[in-house]
Design an enzyme around this catalytic site. Structure first.
Site, PDB file in Angstrom:
ATOM      1  N   ARG A   1     -25.927  12.612  18.660  1.00 33.75           N
ATOM      2  CA  ARG A   1     -25.857  11.161  17.909  1.00 33.75           C
ATOM      3  C   ARG A   1     -24.496  10.577  18.584  1.00 33.75           C
ATOM      4  NH1 ARG A   1     -26.686  12.951  11.744  1.00 33.75           N
ATOM      5  NH2 ARG A   1     -28.743  12.827  11.622  1.00 33.75           N
TER       6      ARG A   1
ATOM      7  N   ARG B   1      -4.304   7.412   4.247  1.00 31.39           N
ATOM      8  CA  ARG B   1      -3.004   7.094   3.750  1.00 31.39           C
ATOM      9  C   ARG B   1      -2.689   8.222   2.540  1.00 31.39           C
ATOM     10  NH1 ARG B   1      -3.597   1.124   2.065  1.00 31.39           N
ATOM     11  NH2 ARG B   1      -3.350   1.782  -0.303  1.00 31.39           N
TER      12      ARG B   1
ATOM     13  N   ASP C   1       4.935  -5.881   5.839  1.00 37.65           N
ATOM     14  CA  ASP C   1       5.619  -7.210   6.159  1.00 37.65           C
ATOM     15  C   ASP C   1       5.533  -8.231   4.993  1.00 37.65           C
ATOM     16  OD1 ASP C   1       2.608  -6.869   5.867  1.00 37.65           O
ATOM     17  OD2 ASP C   1       2.331  -8.347   7.634  1.00 37.65           O
TER      18      ASP C   1
ATOM     19  N   GLY D   1       0.787  -1.145   0.044  1.00 35.70           N
ATOM     20  CA  GLY D   1       0.093  -0.185  -0.114  1.00 35.70           C
ATOM     21  C   GLY D   1       0.783   1.184   0.061  1.00 35.70           C
TER      22      GLY D   1
ATOM     23  N   MET E   1      -8.116   2.182   9.674  1.00 37.90           N
ATOM     24  CA  MET E   1      -7.525   1.070   9.181  1.00 37.90           C
ATOM     25  C   MET E   1      -6.511   0.507  10.062  1.00 37.90           C
ATOM     26  SD  MET E   1      -6.152   2.140   5.409  1.00 37.90           S
ATOM     27  CE  MET E   1      -7.453   1.764   3.962  1.00 37.90           C
TER      28      MET E   1
ATOM     29  N   THR F   1       4.690   1.237   6.829  1.00 38.64           N
ATOM     30  CA  THR F   1       3.242   0.898   6.969  1.00 38.64           C
ATOM     31  C   THR F   1       2.458   1.885   7.879  1.00 38.64           C
ATOM     32  OG1 THR F   1       1.639  -0.514   7.805  1.00 38.64           O
ATOM     33  CG2 THR F   1       3.874  -0.940   8.575  1.00 38.64           C
ATOM     34  N   ILE F   2       1.414   2.432   7.361  1.00 44.21           N
ATOM     35  CA  ILE F   2       0.668   3.242   8.268  1.00 44.21           C
ATOM     36  C   ILE F   2       0.247   2.452   9.495  1.00 44.21           C
ATOM     37  CG2 ILE F   2      -0.221   4.872   6.351  1.00 44.21           C
ATOM     38  CD1 ILE F   2      -2.825   3.300   6.751  1.00 44.21           C
ATOM     39  N   ASP F   3       0.269   0.943   9.574  1.00 47.71           N
ATOM     40  CA  ASP F   3      -0.388   0.342  10.588  1.00 47.71           C
ATOM     41  C   ASP F   3       0.555   0.015  11.459  1.00 47.71           C
ATOM     42  OD1 ASP F   3      -2.241  -0.342   8.711  1.00 47.71           O
ATOM     43  OD2 ASP F   3      -1.374  -2.141   8.007  1.00 47.71           O
TER      44      ASP F   3
ATOM     45  N   ASP G   1       2.922  -2.112  12.629  1.00 46.75           N
ATOM     46  CA  ASP G   1       2.624  -3.332  13.275  1.00 46.75           C
ATOM     47  C   ASP G   1       4.170  -4.181  12.973  1.00 46.75           C
ATOM     48  OD1 ASP G   1       2.301  -3.596  10.459  1.00 46.75           O
ATOM     49  OD2 ASP G   1       0.568  -4.984  10.532  1.00 46.75           O
TER      50      ASP G   1
ATOM     51  N   GLU H   1     -10.358  -1.496  11.929  1.00 44.76           N
ATOM     52  CA  GLU H   1     -11.139  -2.458  10.673  1.00 44.76           C
ATOM     53  C   GLU H   1     -10.902  -4.082  11.087  1.00 44.76           C
ATOM     54  OE1 GLU H   1      -9.090  -1.885   7.107  1.00 44.76           O
ATOM     55  OE2 GLU H   1      -7.111  -2.471   7.933  1.00 44.76           O
TER      56      GLU H   1
ATOM     57  N   ARG I   1      -5.259  -3.077   9.567  1.00 42.05           N
ATOM     58  CA  ARG I   1      -5.150  -4.660   9.415  1.00 42.05           C
ATOM     59  C   ARG I   1      -5.673  -5.122  10.670  1.00 42.05           C
ATOM     60  NH1 ARG I   1      -3.884  -6.631   4.721  1.00 42.05           N
ATOM     61  NH2 ARG I   1      -2.540  -4.893   3.885  1.00 42.05           N
TER      62      ARG I   1
ATOM     63  N   HIS J   1      -9.085   5.020   2.780  1.00 40.96           N
ATOM     64  CA  HIS J   1      -7.714   5.187   2.084  1.00 40.96           C
ATOM     65  C   HIS J   1      -7.397   6.747   2.301  1.00 40.96           C
ATOM     66  CE1 HIS J   1      -8.370   1.586   0.284  1.00 40.96           C
ATOM     67  NE2 HIS J   1      -7.128   1.534   0.391  1.00 40.96           N
TER      68      HIS J   1
ATOM     69  N   ARG K   1       0.411  -4.279  -5.261  1.00 44.24           N
ATOM     70  CA  ARG K   1       0.608  -5.679  -4.233  1.00 44.24           C
ATOM     71  C   ARG K   1       0.984  -6.577  -4.948  1.00 44.24           C
ATOM     72  NH1 ARG K   1      -0.778  -4.080   0.768  1.00 44.24           N
ATOM     73  NH2 ARG K   1      -2.314  -2.526   1.308  1.00 44.24           N
TER      74      ARG K   1
HETATM   75  O1  F6P Z   1      -1.341  -1.889   5.323  1.00 46.72           O
HETATM   76  C1  F6P Z   1      -1.957  -0.741   5.093  1.00 46.72           C
HETATM   77  C2  F6P Z   1      -3.324  -0.811   4.713  1.00 46.72           C
HETATM   78  O2  F6P Z   1      -3.703   0.643   4.756  1.00 46.72           O
HETATM   79  C3  F6P Z   1      -4.255  -1.675   5.764  1.00 46.72           C
HETATM   80  O3  F6P Z   1      -4.576  -0.714   7.010  1.00 46.72           O
HETATM   81  C4  F6P Z   1      -5.618  -2.022   5.037  1.00 46.72           C
HETATM   82  O4  F6P Z   1      -6.220  -2.968   5.589  1.00 46.72           O
HETATM   83  C5  F6P Z   1      -4.758  -2.209   3.582  1.00 46.72           C
HETATM   84  O5  F6P Z   1      -3.564  -1.620   3.639  1.00 46.72           O
HETATM   85  C6  F6P Z   1      -5.914  -1.881   2.513  1.00 46.72           C
HETATM   86  O6  F6P Z   1      -5.010  -2.214   1.411  1.00 46.72           O
HETATM   87  P1  F6P Z   1      -5.754  -1.695   0.172  1.00 46.72           P
HETATM   88  O7  F6P Z   1      -4.805  -0.330  -0.166  1.00 46.72           O
HETATM   89  O8  F6P Z   1      -5.018  -2.740  -1.057  1.00 46.72           O
HETATM   90  O9  F6P Z   1      -6.990  -1.563   0.013  1.00 46.72           O
END
Ligand code: F6P
Length: 340
Positions: free
Chosen positions: A161, A273, A102, A10, A168, A124-126, A128, A220, A170, A270, A72
């Site tokens: 509300r 990102r 990863d 990504g 995001m 990675t934005i995650d 992780d 997510e 993962r 997205h 990817r």
């Molecule tokens: O690993 C980064 C990430 O943005 C995750 O947080 C998310 O699940 C995934 O990529 C989304 O992937 P794509 O851009 O292929 O939809």
């Protein structure tokens, strides 16, 4: 030496700062030349590359995305190490700098074991990846998510509300934990913690009782009570991983049906990102790019740059792939004290 840069997986804010840091430092300090493989491993297998020079990388640190493109792509669907070696030979590329998460780093390790000189840069934005305290992109994603939640609260407060924000990450809850804490969320739901529906309803109702418009942040990868896996209705990616997204809507339905509070869900997707990287991410990415060139200069193939405290260090590519870095119980419980 001529180094080929691959950005894969990504896109992530800071990728361009890595490219700029590597090219400027490599060219000025060691006289190295650079090529950028276009579209991730697809470009590396096809030999689709552009020269990266001082001119090409001018002013790109502040740009989101990656100027050489990403994908990817699984290189073994396009000839694997044989195809990569051929294209390196054709282009006169001596080594590869792989910038990715990863999936990308696992590919980099396998190509290194097949005899391709390889250095890695974690991305990675995650956030992780185990071997590094931080990945660039995370700070930008958290800032964007926090800003979005501040905006959602305006609507929540005006209408009374409950607002659910899905972020995001993962299978890691870092973005949810940090943006949720920053925005003062009344509940944060992460993959690492099996929060029950009763706990969630309790936090939402207690915030409402105090006259607040409840804000719930859900990662997510959160797994709903009674289910065995994260919500995924969109198939698998090129590496066989489920494509996540959509749990926010289900959490919103659960809250509304159990509490009667009008609830809306927003999936940030997205947007997290995109756009301009924060200063923190630009600095970290630039340092990573420069240090990865140092690793290549030293011939430290099969290694990767990583952040430990405030220092950029060298680790084995294997270290990045051990176990994902997930939210610890103590970090979650710390945040949980302020829920409700
Ligand atoms: O690993 C980064 C990430 O943005 C995750 O947080 C998310 O699940 C995934 O990529 C989304 O992937 P794509 O851009 O292929 O939809």
């Amino acid at each position: 030496m001529r180094i080929g840069i691959v950005t894969s997986g990504g896109d992530c804010p800071g990728l361009n700062a890595v490219i700029r840091g590597a090219v400027l430092h490599g060219q000025e300090s060691y006289g190295h030349a650079f090529m950028g493989f276009r579209g991730g491993w697809r470009g590396a297998t096809l030999g689709d590359a552009i020269p990266l020079t001082r001119q090409t990388v001018r002013g790109i640190s502040k740009l989101g995305g990656t100027i050489i493109g990403t994908s990817r792509t699984n290189p073994w669907e396009f000839g694997g190490e044989g195809a990569v070696k051929d294209s390196m030979e054709r282009l006169g590329v001596d080594a590869i700098m792989a910038v990715g998460g990863d999936g990308t780093l696992a590919v980099a390790k396998r190509l290194h074991e097949a005899g391709i000189p390889m250095v890695g840069v974690p991305k990675t934005i995650d956030n992780d990846l185990n071997a590094t305290d931080m990945t660039f992109g995370f700070d930008t994603a958290v800032s964007i998510a926090t800003d979005a939640m501040d905006r959602l609260r305006t609507t929540g407060d005006s209408h009374g509300r409950c607002m659910v924000a899905e972020v995001m990450g993962r299978n890691a809850g870092w973005i949810a934990l940090h943006s949720g804490m920053a925005a003062g969320a009344h509940a944060i739901l992460i993959p690492e913690r099996r929060t029950t529906a009763d706990e969630l309803v309790g936090w939402v109702e207690s915030a409402k009782l105090r006259g607040r418009a409840p804000l719930v942040v859900v990662a997510e990868g959160f797994v709903l009570e009674g289910e065995v896996a994260a919500h995924s209705g969109r198939g698998l990616d090129a590496f066989g991983r489920p494509r996540l997204g959509g749990i926010g809507e289900r959490v919103a339905e659960l809250i509304e049906s159990r509490t009667g509070i009008e609830t809306r869900s927003t999936l940030l997707g997205h947007i997290q990102r995109g756009g301009v990287p924060t200063a923190y991410d630009r600095v970290l990415a630039t340092r990573f790019g420069m240090s990865a060139v140092d690793l290549a200069e030293q011939g430290s193939w099969g290694s990767m740059v990583a952040l430990r405290g405030t220092s950029v260090i060298e680790v084995d590519l294997t270290d990045a792939l051990d176990e994902p870095k997930t939210v610890t119980e103590s970090r979650y419980l710390e945040a949980q004290r302020l829920f409700g």
